[in-house]
Design a protein around this motif. Structure first.
Motif, PDB file in Angstrom:
ATOM      1  N   SER A  19     -37.355-104.670 -93.049  1.00 42.49           N
ATOM      2  CA  SER A  19     -35.949-104.335 -93.311  1.00 42.49           C
ATOM      3  C   SER A  19     -35.762-103.055 -94.135  1.00 42.49           C
ATOM      4  O   SER A  19     -34.661-102.528 -94.209  1.00 42.49           O
ATOM      5  N   TYR A  20     -36.831-102.540 -94.777  1.00 42.92           N
ATOM      6  CA  TYR A  20     -36.693-101.377 -95.657  1.00 42.92           C
ATOM      7  C   TYR A  20     -37.349-100.123 -95.102  1.00 42.92           C
ATOM      8  O   TYR A  20     -37.238 -99.051 -95.684  1.00 42.92           O
ATOM      9  N   CYS A  21     -38.037-100.265 -93.967  1.00 47.99           N
ATOM     10  CA  CYS A  21     -39.040 -99.266 -93.572  1.00 47.99           C
ATOM     11  C   CYS A  21     -38.484 -97.883 -93.273  1.00 47.99           C
ATOM     12  O   CYS A  21     -37.467 -97.725 -92.601  1.00 47.99           O
ATOM     13  N   LYS A 131     -39.611-112.708 -96.384  1.00 44.97           N
ATOM     14  CA  LYS A 131     -38.574-112.924 -95.377  1.00 44.97           C
ATOM     15  C   LYS A 131     -37.442-111.904 -95.553  1.00 44.97           C
ATOM     16  O   LYS A 131     -36.962-111.319 -94.586  1.00 44.97           O
ATOM     17  N   LEU A 132     -37.068-111.693 -96.798  1.00 45.00           N
ATOM     18  CA  LEU A 132     -35.990-110.728 -97.080  1.00 45.00           C
ATOM     19  C   LEU A 132     -36.404-109.311 -96.633  1.00 45.00           C
ATOM     20  O   LEU A 132     -35.586-108.514 -96.191  1.00 45.00           O
ATOM     21  N   LEU A 133     -37.711-109.047 -96.743  1.00 41.03           N
ATOM     22  CA  LEU A 133     -38.216-107.728 -96.329  1.00 41.03           C
ATOM     23  C   LEU A 133     -38.482-107.673 -94.822  1.00 41.03           C
ATOM     24  O   LEU A 133     -38.908-106.647 -94.299  1.00 41.03           O
ATOM     25  N   ASP A 134     -38.274-108.823 -94.140  1.00 41.19           N
ATOM     26  CA  ASP A 134     -38.596-108.949 -92.713  1.00 41.19           C
ATOM     27  C   ASP A 134     -40.059-108.651 -92.423  1.00 41.19           C
ATOM     28  O   ASP A 134     -40.392-108.082 -91.372  1.00 41.19           O
ATOM     29  N   ARG A 135     -40.933-108.995 -93.354  1.00 47.96           N
ATOM     30  CA  ARG A 135     -42.363-108.863 -93.085  1.00 47.96           C
ATOM     31  C   ARG A 135     -42.737-109.936 -92.065  1.00 47.96           C
ATOM     32  O   ARG A 135     -42.178-111.044 -92.074  1.00 47.96           O
ATOM     33  N   ASN A 198     -30.954 -95.689 -93.419  1.00 44.94           N
ATOM     34  CA  ASN A 198     -30.365 -96.399 -92.276  1.00 44.94           C
ATOM     35  C   ASN A 198     -30.938 -97.792 -92.089  1.00 44.94           C
ATOM     36  O   ASN A 198     -30.623 -98.462 -91.113  1.00 44.94           O
ATOM     37  N   SER A 199     -31.818 -98.192 -92.970  1.00 47.02           N
ATOM     38  CA  SER A 199     -32.479 -99.487 -92.778  1.00 47.02           C
ATOM     39  C   SER A 199     -31.496-100.625 -93.064  1.00 47.02           C
ATOM     40  O   SER A 199     -30.557-100.476 -93.860  1.00 47.02           O
ATOM     41  N   PRO A 200     -31.723-101.799 -92.442  1.00 51.48           N
ATOM     42  CA  PRO A 200     -30.836-102.949 -92.690  1.00 51.48           C
ATOM     43  C   PRO A 200     -30.759-103.294 -94.176  1.00 51.48           C
ATOM     44  O   PRO A 200     -29.690-103.637 -94.680  1.00 51.48           O
ATOM     45  N   LEU A 201     -31.872-103.176 -94.884  1.00 49.11           N
ATOM     46  CA  LEU A 201     -31.854-103.544 -96.307  1.00 49.11           C
ATOM     47  C   LEU A 201     -30.977-102.577 -97.104  1.00 49.11           C
ATOM     48  O   LEU A 201     -30.170-102.999 -97.945  1.00 49.11           O
ATOM     49  N   ALA A 202     -31.115-101.265 -96.821  1.00 50.57           N
ATOM     50  CA  ALA A 202     -30.301-100.276 -97.536  1.00 50.57           C
ATOM     51  C   ALA A 202     -28.819-100.526 -97.267  1.00 50.57           C
ATOM     52  O   ALA A 202     -27.976-100.384 -98.161  1.00 50.57           O
ATOM     53  N   GLN A 203     -28.516-100.915 -96.028  1.00 52.05           N
ATOM     54  CA  GLN A 203     -27.107-101.163 -95.701  1.00 52.05           C
ATOM     55  C   GLN A 203     -26.559-102.378 -96.465  1.00 52.05           C
ATOM     56  O   GLN A 203     -25.450-102.346 -96.986  1.00 52.05           O
ATOM     57  N   LYS A 204     -27.404-103.419 -96.536  1.00 50.06           N
ATOM     58  CA  LYS A 204     -26.966-104.606 -97.278  1.00 50.06           C
ATOM     59  C   LYS A 204     -26.760-104.267 -98.752  1.00 50.06           C
ATOM     60  O   LYS A 204     -25.866-104.798 -99.403  1.00 50.06           O
ATOM     61  N   ILE A 205     -27.597-103.362 -99.260  1.00 47.27           N
ATOM     62  CA  ILE A 205     -27.443-102.976-100.675  1.00 47.27           C
ATOM     63  C   ILE A 205     -26.151-102.165-100.844  1.00 47.27           C
ATOM     64  O   ILE A 205     -25.369-102.399-101.753  1.00 47.27           O
ATOM     65  N   SER A 206     -25.918-101.245 -99.897  1.00 43.15           N
ATOM     66  CA  SER A 206     -24.717-100.421-100.058  1.00 43.15           C
ATOM     67  C   SER A 206     -23.450-101.245 -99.842  1.00 43.15           C
ATOM     68  O   SER A 206     -22.397-100.951-100.404  1.00 43.15           O
ATOM     69  N   GLN A 207     -23.547-102.301 -99.039  1.00 46.61           N
ATOM     70  CA  GLN A 207     -22.364-103.174 -98.848  1.00 46.61           C
ATOM     71  C   GLN A 207     -22.270-104.245 -99.934  1.00 46.61           C
ATOM     72  O   GLN A 207     -21.447-105.159 -99.854  1.00 46.61           O
ATOM     73  N   GLU A 208     -23.187-104.153-100.899  1.00 45.31           N
ATOM     74  CA  GLU A 208     -23.244-105.087-102.031  1.00 45.31           C
ATOM     75  C   GLU A 208     -23.479-106.535-101.615  1.00 45.31           C
ATOM     76  O   GLU A 208     -23.094-107.481-102.306  1.00 45.31           O
ATOM     77  N   ILE A 209     -24.111-106.720-100.446  1.00 44.30           N
ATOM     78  CA  ILE A 209     -24.519-108.073-100.033  1.00 44.30           C
ATOM     79  C   ILE A 209     -25.767-108.439-100.839  1.00 44.30           C
ATOM     80  O   ILE A 209     -25.962-109.584-101.229  1.00 44.30           O
ATOM     81  N   LEU A 210     -26.607-107.420-101.068  1.00 46.35           N
ATOM     82  CA  LEU A 210     -27.787-107.615-101.915  1.00 46.35           C
ATOM     83  C   LEU A 210     -27.731-106.605-103.051  1.00 46.35           C
ATOM     84  O   LEU A 210     -27.150-105.515-102.898  1.00 46.35           O
ATOM     85  N   LYS A 211     -28.372-106.950-104.144  1.00 44.41           N
ATOM     86  CA  LYS A 211     -28.324-106.081-105.313  1.00 44.41           C
ATOM     87  C   LYS A 211     -29.744-105.749-105.763  1.00 44.41           C
ATOM     88  O   LYS A 211     -30.594-106.655-105.871  1.00 44.41           O
ATOM     89  N   LEU A 212     -29.980-104.478-106.029  1.00 46.61           N
ATOM     90  CA  LEU A 212     -31.293-104.094-106.558  1.00 46.61           C
ATOM     91  C   LEU A 212     -31.405-104.579-108.002  1.00 46.61           C
ATOM     92  O   LEU A 212     -30.397-104.639-108.706  1.00 46.61           O
ATOM     93  N   PRO A 213     -32.614-104.891-108.466  1.00 46.25           N
ATOM     94  CA  PRO A 213     -32.765-105.191-109.899  1.00 46.25           C
ATOM     95  C   PRO A 213     -32.319-103.961-110.698  1.00 46.25           C
ATOM     96  O   PRO A 213     -32.393-102.828-110.200  1.00 46.25           O
ATOM     97  N   SER A 214     -31.874-104.174-111.922  1.00 45.27           N
ATOM     98  CA  SER A 214     -31.408-103.040-112.735  1.00 45.27           C
ATOM     99  C   SER A 214     -32.560-102.065-112.961  1.00 45.27           C
ATOM    100  O   SER A 214     -33.738-102.436-112.847  1.00 45.27           O
ATOM    101  N   GLU A 215     -32.210-100.818-113.319  1.00 44.86           N
ATOM    102  CA  GLU A 215     -33.220 -99.796-113.609  1.00 44.86           C
ATOM    103  C   GLU A 215     -34.136-100.287-114.740  1.00 44.86           C
ATOM    104  O   GLU A 215     -35.356-100.089-114.710  1.00 44.86           O
ATOM    105  N   ASN A 216     -33.514-100.955-115.696  1.00 41.91           N
ATOM    106  CA  ASN A 216     -34.269-101.466-116.828  1.00 41.91           C
ATOM    107  C   ASN A 216     -35.311-102.508-116.376  1.00 41.91           C
ATOM    108  O   ASN A 216     -36.478-102.442-116.764  1.00 41.91           O
TER     109      ASN A 216
END
Ligand code: SF4
Length: 378
Positions: A19-21, A131-135, A198-216
């Motif tokens: 999903s991130y490739c 699974k989330l990474l679609d490995r 353009n990856s599905p994961l990046a799109q989910k992050i930009s649509q705020e369906i998924l959230k990256l861990p904080s920078e910290n």
């Protein structure tokens, strides 16, 4: 130095897309694998004259998923390289494998052909994160393949890990490292998640369906990895790479030390002399162009001396031991200390770089603020 080159062979086939490739690969062209390997041979044979006075130090089958294709194709191509080019006696030959496509028979074939390093993509030790990474593999599959690789006699094994994944907790990352350290691979890569836009994961992050861990949290994960690996006798020899003493990846070291490398296959990058180029990212077109003796190279970039210097600094500073002052001076006929006196003085004052045993290197703080350091030179 100028006589040694690294060879990269791109195998752009995957079973499914993670999903991130951001790598160039396709999931529907495996039926072209025989034709593709014929094209690889033809493309590489065109380097015969250029490589006449060079020694190939490292060979790296990357992807995509090299372990997905028929292993006799890998073996035949590998043997073709060994018998038609000057390959160093102590070459390192790596093949990237995924747990879901590697088999005993394939591993035996790699071993018999003389390949001596396996790089296995795990990424995380939790099935829900895989699974989330679609490995395409599970943790159990990884463990059984890892045992198989060892049983067949490979002594040099890398495990790829990723941190900073959505839904990955600090405890998950700790567990991943703990479990991987327990099985004692010779090399571990830890990269912070990077997603193709353009990856599905990046799109989910930009649509705020998924959230990256904080920078910290991302930084805490990185510091933890550094410490945990240091405590268990892994040496951090590059920002994201750790190994047992003597098991650094020679192929990547060549790249970070500014050696030339040749990339064969669709989408592969090369750096040769003062040129950079990338082959076309289309398998059918690549095969057709090779068969018709047409150009396979897309973008050809001629580097100025200044570009070459900057590139040398950018990749060299990734290494823990840093950039060798003498090697720099020999390559560019001037000292980096006289070329960038103010920048280096200021960075040293801020405790971001230091000159140590004839090398200019990042400090611990500098490793963390690598972009800030590099910005000074650029
Ligand atoms: S991450 Fe690797 S296995 Fe997954 S799609 Fe990309 S190249 Fe293929």
């Amino acid at each position: 130095m100028q006589n040694q080159v690294g060879l990269y062979i791109h195998i752009p086939f995957c079973k499914s897309r993670c999903s991130y490739c951001s790598f160039f690969s396709t999931t529907n062209s495996l039926d072209l694998q025989e034709q593709y390997f014929n094209a690889l041979k033809s493309e590489f044979s065109s380097y015969k004259e250029i490589l006449e006075d060079k020694t190939i130090q490292t060979i790296y089958f990357g992807g995509g998923t090299p372990s997905l294709v028929k292993s006799h194709l890998i073996k035949n191509f590998f043997e073709y390289i060994i018998s038609n080019f000057h390959v160093s006696q102590d070459f390192e030959a790596t093949i990237e494998c995924n747990p879901d496509s590697i088999t005993q028979q394939k591993l035996l074939t790699y071993k018999q052909s003389g390949m001596n390093r396996i790089s296995l993509g795990l990424q995380a030790f939790q099935d829900r994160i895989l699974k989330l990474l679609d490995r395409a593999h599970t943790v159990d599959q990884f463990l059984s393949r890892y045992e198989l690789i060892k049983k067949i006699g490979f002594k040099n094994i890398n495990i790829d890990l990723i941190f900073g994944i959505p839904n990955q907790t600090f405890a998950d990352w700790k567990e991943t490292l703990k479990k991987v350290i327990e099985i004692k691979p010779t090399h571990i890569s830890c990269y912070s998640l990077e997603t193709d836009n353009n990856s599905p994961l990046a799109q989910k992050i930009s649509q705020e369906i998924l959230k990256l861990p904080s920078e910290n949290l991302n930084r805490q994960m990185y510091y933890f990895a550094k410490q945990a690996l240091r405590n268990t006798n892994y040496i951090q020899y590059e920002i994201s790479n750790f190994s047992r003493p003597g098991f650094e990846c020679k192929h990547n070291l060549m790249f970070w030390q500014g050696y030339d490398y040749i990339g064969i296959g669709a989408g592969a990058h090369s750096k040769f002399g003062s040129q950079h180029y990338q082959n076309i990212k289309n398998i059918t077109k690549y095969i057709r162009n090779v068969e018709n003796n047409n150009n396979t190279r897309g973008n050809i970039v001629k580097l100025s001396k200044n570009d070459e210097i900057l590139e040398y600094i950018v990749v060299g500073l990734r290494l823990s031991r840093g950039l060798n002052l003498h090697a720099f001076e020999k390559k560019f006929n001037q000292s980096i200390l006289t070329l960038y006196p103010n920048q280096i003085r200021n960075l040293a004052k801020e405790n971001l770089v230091e000159v140590n045993y004839g090398n200019l290197k990042l400090t611990e703080k500098g490793m963390d603020l690598e972009n800030k350091v590099l910005a000074e030179f650029i």
